[in-house]
Design an enzyme around this catalytic site. Structure first.
Site, mmCIF file in Angstrom:
data_model
loop_
_atom_site.group_PDB
_atom_site.id
_atom_site.type_symbol
_atom_site.label_atom_id
_atom_site.label_comp_id
_atom_site.label_asym_id
_atom_site.label_seq_id
_atom_site.Cartn_x
_atom_site.Cartn_y
_atom_site.Cartn_z
ATOM 1 C CG HIS B 170 39.503 53.078 25.784
ATOM 2 N ND1 HIS B 170 38.782 53.732 24.815
ATOM 3 C CD2 HIS B 170 39.783 54.006 26.734
ATOM 4 C CE1 HIS B 170 38.614 55.000 25.188
ATOM 5 N NE2 HIS B 170 39.218 55.200 26.334
ATOM 6 C CB CYS B 292 46.686 61.223 9.607
ATOM 7 S SG CYS B 292 46.181 60.946 11.314
#
Lengths: 577, 577
Positions: B170, B292
């Site tokens: 964020h 990933c």
């Protein structure tokens, strides 16, 4: 005439038994030191004697086949007048007729040879000569580059006529021109191989549905109009594409026997199952799409010509198959799971040397209950038709059609793959830059599990499509991926990929890894006013499978000399009204 | 200060226990009518009390992380000054500094609220308010579109500071700007959440190798320079990429216990295994690459920005993992094979509400001996490091990294997937036209098996490459596909696909379907005189797996809002000398 044919063919077969046997031995030496060449040789020898009824079919049907095929292609894509296929159709008919006469015309500028002269040239050292009609050809230099691999050696020193009667893909202007370039002489008229239709292996072909459009007549290869495919989640049997490599054999159910062998290990267990015994085993059903390795080849051909039947997007069908599970049969035989072994399948369809059609799959697929490999005797709840393998076809879900061997007569558990042409020298993928000079089939993996693909079945190319009241058009099609991977999404675009629309899927609710059936899809595509004014759009479809593999965009970078694995985006241009 | 922190955080956690419990119940109701909410609730409640030590980290380290990350990206592709990432790096630093002060600055134009005022707005009906620093924000309208899904509801009516301390994605200018747009007031200074570093969950992070370049510092996510990858078939442990979702927990080997439950069926067997008991089970090893789901996201970002860590092509490594087979453990527990069940894994890494990191895989993968799922305690013959899951990590070969749960503490066999954020609302693929307004995570498949991919590791972008005496340059890299599918070919081109060159592969000799390790490749690319004169070329790599799936050409048509599954051709521009 009949007698002469027999003697000619049997002579040439005897002459080349060395090849068949040595090829078999070679295949086994490579993989298996415990092979039993003596038994193998005897089996092959016995089969040779059955091969002498083969003969060449008349040429007449071939031209009809080519016309039909071109007609089909025109229907598929009437606008693509620049495609190699249509160019071929427009080739000067006189040229073609002339080419068809070459091998039956004596060339006064060249010497004449006897069959015995030719017969001495049956290996690379002495030179490789063949005859076709009255022509004698030296193909020594060409043989290593033969698209059909070393099958050409079966005809070394003898006539190719009976082989080309079976492998009718040779009957093209291009091949005839190529052959005539190797002409070195004329064959004594009395030695020319002649055949009649009565004993042709093609004389017992089944009747087919009128809607099946042949890509070749002999062997019979045909697909339905793809616009019909989305109408049935289970493709009606009579519309299911047919891919035969050889003439359709006629098997009597009460005489049918399936031979089972375990070639590796200490012992060599032998089993036989009659049709009734197979039907007495627990019955399993699986919905599986079967797709030809060459499906959509005609699209790849537009980039650059490839060898192979020019399939549209209809060389696929989806059916409910029922039969005994191969894993149950193998377990009952005491076969233990192994990741180093293979299961070889042989059909009752024989080539001119009486070698059967053959293919193999890894034993791990065959032994896995989730692999769902079936000795199938039913297709959509009906007995298999002759074209689909009556009485038994092995169904290998998720795997390229070529391994789903029809008219199954023999199963061998072995420590090597099938040594058949179709396993070793066909149905393999290559880099786009690999050509017939550089190709090495032994370096490439035989196709098993197929990659993700999709096709737009409606609208058809150049169809006039009405934009509906909501300003949309509707497209329908199929999507499928091999290995039991479920289709998770089909995306469509009508603006070159600027916006994508997700299709609704119709599919079975089965776990991933075992989702062998296809998915039908329907998509609504909003049409902009610009598109409406332009009056035409190109629709693209791409599918995504459960491993999130996605189709490649274009054929350019997946092109391969055999034209297999043609799974790029499907693109269809339509007119808006 | 410490006490106030505890009370603030514990209050907000108590207030939102309803959410965690109802979310859990919801997940179970959806799938399982036999759930045991009481036990579940108690377990969750107990965990909450452990959560109160969480606090927000100082902002200082974040700016450093962003600088590092931008530096890494510049190294990766210094020429791409037009990429969104680099644009971000060049954004006015003053603007960014100002943005970072907004939430700690009182806005005189807005009213002031108490924590109690805010606390009443903790649901969609009453409105959803949150606080960050001194700011009060009304996010009622935004909440349904929160990229992190309903996790935002954990902070409803309270401070987001401790959450953003964990979920540091964020801390970007974009997010801070978005948040400030929702500002409706100021929080009473005495109610502001404050934290100190001493009790930060980040205070016990392990030391990392200096060569690991962080994509984020907290949680720690880092990849090695990809130029090093082809040097080792087994990636050295200290250079193996690290993808942590939460702070690294500290587990004592003598206190470690792995809980095992079977949630479905009649009974509810409970088992516990200590580390010694796991080590006493038969030891198996498997070479498996772990990748990933966001590997190569930074390339996809260049098409259009996506949410997520900006990984290069180094979020992958290949290791020999050793441990007990999960199938052995499940069999010993009496678990029967089923295609309808799932195996849920929970880690010891906890989010601020004490929910563990979680993920699940199909039971069929876990039970399949050929699936090679391990309770691994060794990586390349060494005990797992803390960053890689000490003492136990589940290794799910062929499956996206996110399912290879580290610090494994609990295994649950259930009739539903993990209800974790990471299974339900992350690590899923979407159509390129799906945006945050239209996305429905429940409609998309959680990534398991990964698609085929490859990367050019050397030369690096913009590297000056010497053409050797034979007129060639050499490229090296890796290729891998999920689901145990072996890489069968890697093609390279330096002329936009006009000619392709097949790379030499270095790979293990393992059967297809169980080929979980990566393949390293080396290719020689001939350089034309035109290319030499132009002094630069672009190299493309594409891999093909054993199902003949191939990478898609470009990111444009596989773009997805989470930036996962970024497996288009890898393209690297280099300069020739």
């Amino acid at each position: 005439m009949r007698l002469r044919l027999v003697s000619t063919v049997s002579r040439q077969l005897q002459r080349h038994r060395w090849f068949a046997t040595s090829a078999t031995q070679h295949g086994h030496e490579q993989h298996n030191n415990n092979n039993n060449n003596k038994e193998q040789g005897e089996t092959r020898g016995k089969r040779f004697n059955n091969g002498i009824v083969y003969g060449a079919a008349t040429i007449g049907g071939i031209a009809a086949g080519i016309l039909l095929f071109n007609e089909l292609d025109k229907q598929r894509n009437p606008s693509s007048s620049s495609s190699p296929v249509v160019v071929h159709a427009q080739a000067d008919a006189d040229e073609e007729t002339k080419a068809r006469l070459w091998h039956s015309t004596k060339r006064e500028d060249l010497p004449t040879y006897s069959a015995d002269d030719v017969g001495k040239h049956n290996n690379p050292e002495a030179g490789i000569w063949i005859t076709y009609g009255v022509g004698v050809y030296d193909v020594t230099e060409f043989a290593p580059n033969h698209p059909g691999g070393d099958k050409i050696m079966m005809a070394a020193g003898s006539a190719i006529d009976p082989f080309w009667s079976i492998f009718q893909q040779h009957n093209t202007l291009e091949v005839l021109e190529l052959l005539e370039g190797f002409r070195i002489g004329n064959l004594n008229r009395s030695d020319v191989a002649v055949v009649d239709e009565k004993d042709s292996p093609w004389s017992q072909e089944p009747k087919r549905h009128a809607l099946l459009k042949p890509a070749s007549e002999r062997p019979f290869n045909a697909e339905p109009p793809i616009g019909l495919l989305p109408d049935h989640f289970l493709t009606p049997n009579e519309l299911f594409y047919v891919r035969n490599h050889l003439p359709v054999p006629t098997l009597q159910p009460d005489e049918y026997e399936l031979e089972l062998e375990v070639e590796s290990g200490d012992g060599k267990p032998q089993h036989k199952l009659t049709l009734e015994e197979i039907k007495a085993l627990p019955k399993h059903s699986v919905t599986a799409a079967i797709m030809c390795g060459g499906n959509r080849r005609s699209e790849m051909t537009r980039v650059k010509p490839v060898k192979g039947l020019s399939w549209g997007a209809g060389a696929v069908g989806n059916a409910k198959w029922s039969g005994a599970r191969l894993c149950d049969v193998l377990q009952a035989m005491g076969v233990q799971p192994s990741e180093k072994l293979h299961v070889i399948f042989e059909g009752a369809d024989l080539d001119p040397t009486s070698h059967p059609y053959g293919a193999s799959i890894p034993l791990s697929k065959a032994m896995d209950p989730r692999g769902d490999v079936l000795l199938a005797y039913e297709m959509n709840n009906e007995p298999l038709s002759r074209d689909h393998g009556y009485p038994i076809r092995v169904i290998v879900p998720g795997t390229v059609g070529a391994r789903n061997v029809k008219w199954l007569t023999r199963i061998i558990v072995a420590d090597h793959e099938s040594d058949s042409h179709w396993q070793q020298n066909d149905y393999k993928g290559f880099s786009p830059s690999t050509d017939w000079d550089t190709v090495d089939f032994s370096k490439s993996l035989a196709i098993q599990s197929m990659p993700v693909t999709s096709a737009i079945c409606t609208p058809m190319p150049e169809e006039h499509v009405k934009v509906d009241e909501e300003g949309c058009i509707t497209a329908r099609g199929y999507a499928w991926s091999g290995g039991g991977r479920r289709i998770v999404r089909v995306d469509l675009t009508s603006d070159g990929g600027k916006t994508w629309h997700v299709a609704e899927l119709e599919q079975e609710d089965l776990p991933d890894g075992r989702h062998y059936g296809w998915s039908l899809w329907t998509a609504r595509l909003p049409i902009t006013s610009d598109q409406k004014n332009a009056q035409h759009i190109e629709i693209w479809a791409k599918a995504v499978d459960s491993a999130y593999n996605v189709q490649p965009e274009a054929f350019e970078h997946i092109w391969n000399l055999r034209g297999v694995l043609a799974n790029a985006y499907h693109k269809v241009k339509v007119k808006l009204i």
